[in-house]
Write a protein that holds these residues in place. Sequence first.
Motif, PDB file in Angstrom:
ATOM      1  N   GLY A  22       0.805  -1.211   0.000  1.00 43.42           N
ATOM      2  CA  GLY A  22       0.000   0.000   0.000  1.00 43.42           C
ATOM      3  C   GLY A  22       0.843   1.268   0.000  1.00 43.42           C
ATOM      4  O   GLY A  22       1.964   1.275   0.482  1.00 43.42           O
ATOM      5  N   ARG A  23       0.270   2.327  -0.564  1.00 44.15           N
ATOM      6  CA  ARG A  23       0.860   3.677  -0.504  1.00 44.15           C
ATOM      7  C   ARG A  23       0.156   4.368   0.643  1.00 44.15           C
ATOM      8  O   ARG A  23      -0.994   4.771   0.512  1.00 44.15           O
ATOM      9  CB  ARG A  23       0.658   4.412  -1.805  1.00 44.15           C
ATOM     10  N   VAL A  24       0.838   4.491   1.769  1.00 40.35           N
ATOM     11  CA  VAL A  24       0.198   4.841   3.035  1.00 40.35           C
ATOM     12  C   VAL A  24       0.462   6.283   3.445  1.00 40.35           C
ATOM     13  O   VAL A  24       1.592   6.766   3.373  1.00 40.35           O
ATOM     14  CB  VAL A  24       0.684   3.892   4.153  1.00 40.35           C
ATOM     15  N   THR A  25      -0.607   6.927   3.906  1.00 36.18           N
ATOM     16  CA  THR A  25      -0.516   8.195   4.610  1.00 36.18           C
ATOM     17  C   THR A  25      -1.071   7.941   6.002  1.00 36.18           C
ATOM     18  O   THR A  25      -2.212   7.470   6.138  1.00 36.18           O
ATOM     19  CB  THR A  25      -1.350   9.293   3.914  1.00 36.18           C
ATOM     20  N   ALA A  26      -0.272   8.206   7.025  1.00 37.01           N
ATOM     21  CA  ALA A  26      -0.693   7.979   8.399  1.00 37.01           C
ATOM     22  C   ALA A  26      -0.629   9.304   9.155  1.00 37.01           C
ATOM     23  O   ALA A  26       0.388   9.996   9.107  1.00 37.01           O
ATOM     24  CB  ALA A  26       0.217   6.944   9.056  1.00 37.01           C
ATOM     25  N   LEU A  27      -1.730   9.637   9.832  1.00 32.14           N
ATOM     26  CA  LEU A  27      -1.828  10.898  10.548  1.00 32.14           C
ATOM     27  C   LEU A  27      -2.196  10.664  12.005  1.00 32.14           C
ATOM     28  O   LEU A  27      -2.906   9.718  12.334  1.00 32.14           O
ATOM     29  CB  LEU A  27      -2.912  11.782   9.919  1.00 32.14           C
ATOM     30  N   ASP A  28      -1.707  11.557  12.867  1.00 32.64           N
ATOM     31  CA  ASP A  28      -2.080  11.500  14.270  1.00 32.64           C
ATOM     32  C   ASP A  28      -2.000  12.907  14.836  1.00 32.64           C
ATOM     33  O   ASP A  28      -1.114  13.674  14.454  1.00 32.64           O
ATOM     34  CB  ASP A  28      -1.152  10.570  15.051  1.00 32.64           C
ATOM     35  N   ILE A  29      -2.899  13.235  15.735  1.00 32.56           N
ATOM     36  CA  ILE A  29      -2.899  14.545  16.362  1.00 32.56           C
ATOM     37  C   ILE A  29      -1.760  14.673  17.385  1.00 32.56           C
ATOM     38  O   ILE A  29      -1.318  15.763  17.699  1.00 32.56           O
ATOM     39  CB  ILE A  29      -4.272  14.842  17.019  1.00 32.56           C
ATOM     40  N   SER A  30      -1.285  13.548  17.883  1.00 36.34           N
ATOM     41  CA  SER A  30      -0.225  13.549  18.884  1.00 36.34           C
ATOM     42  C   SER A  30       1.125  13.861  18.254  1.00 36.34           C
ATOM     43  O   SER A  30       1.550  13.180  17.320  1.00 36.34           O
ATOM     44  CB  SER A  30      -0.154  12.191  19.588  1.00 36.34           C
ATOM     45  N   HIS A  31       1.797  14.850  18.780  1.00 39.99           N
ATOM     46  CA  HIS A  31       3.135  15.177  18.279  1.00 39.99           C
ATOM     47  C   HIS A  31       4.157  14.096  18.643  1.00 39.99           C
ATOM     48  O   HIS A  31       5.243  14.058  18.111  1.00 39.99           O
ATOM     49  CB  HIS A  31       3.589  16.539  18.812  1.00 39.99           C
ATOM     50  N   ARG A  32       3.796  13.204  19.536  1.00 34.24           N
ATOM     51  CA  ARG A  32       4.698  12.116  19.954  1.00 34.24           C
ATOM     52  C   ARG A  32       4.636  10.908  19.030  1.00 34.24           C
ATOM     53  O   ARG A  32       5.534  10.083  19.017  1.00 34.24           O
ATOM     54  CB  ARG A  32       4.347  11.661  21.354  1.00 34.24           C
ATOM     55  N   ALA A  33       3.563  10.778  18.278  1.00 28.75           N
ATOM     56  CA  ALA A  33       3.340   9.560  17.501  1.00 28.75           C
ATOM     57  C   ALA A  33       4.398   9.350  16.418  1.00 28.75           C
ATOM     58  O   ALA A  33       4.995   8.285  16.337  1.00 28.75           O
ATOM     59  CB  ALA A  33       1.948   9.573  16.878  1.00 28.75           C
ATOM     60  N   VAL A  34       4.636  10.336  15.578  1.00 32.69           N
ATOM     61  CA  VAL A  34       5.555  10.143  14.444  1.00 32.69           C
ATOM     62  C   VAL A  34       6.990   9.894  14.891  1.00 32.69           C
ATOM     63  O   VAL A  34       7.601   8.921  14.455  1.00 32.69           O
ATOM     64  CB  VAL A  34       5.462  11.317  13.451  1.00 32.69           C
ATOM     65  N   PRO A  35       7.558  10.721  15.765  1.00 30.29           N
ATOM     66  CA  PRO A  35       8.943  10.426  16.185  1.00 30.29           C
ATOM     67  C   PRO A  35       9.065   9.114  16.943  1.00 30.29           C
ATOM     68  O   PRO A  35      10.122   8.513  16.991  1.00 30.29           O
ATOM     69  CB  PRO A  35       9.318  11.591  17.089  1.00 30.29           C
TER      70      PRO A  35
END
Length: 72
Positions: free
Chosen positions: A51-64
């Motif tokens: 899959g070509r994925v876009t993942a989003l989260d409101i938490s600034h901690r999630a991505v790092p």
Amino acid sequence: MLTVAGVYAPQHDTRLLMRAIEQEGMAAGTHVLELGTGSGALAVHAALLGGRVTALDISHRAVPGCRWPGLR
């Protein structure tokens, strides 16, 4: 998989959703949007299936907090 404090960690429902993604028969290049990705486990699973994925989260901690060797 390690997550940081304040990020939703994979749980039993994560495995259930992973199986559901597999049963969809995702074709290579299928666009996937995951809202509230947390640890990113489902997004990574979808990406590994092609899959070509876009993942989003409101938490600034999630991505790092996501650390998956071999994926950008």
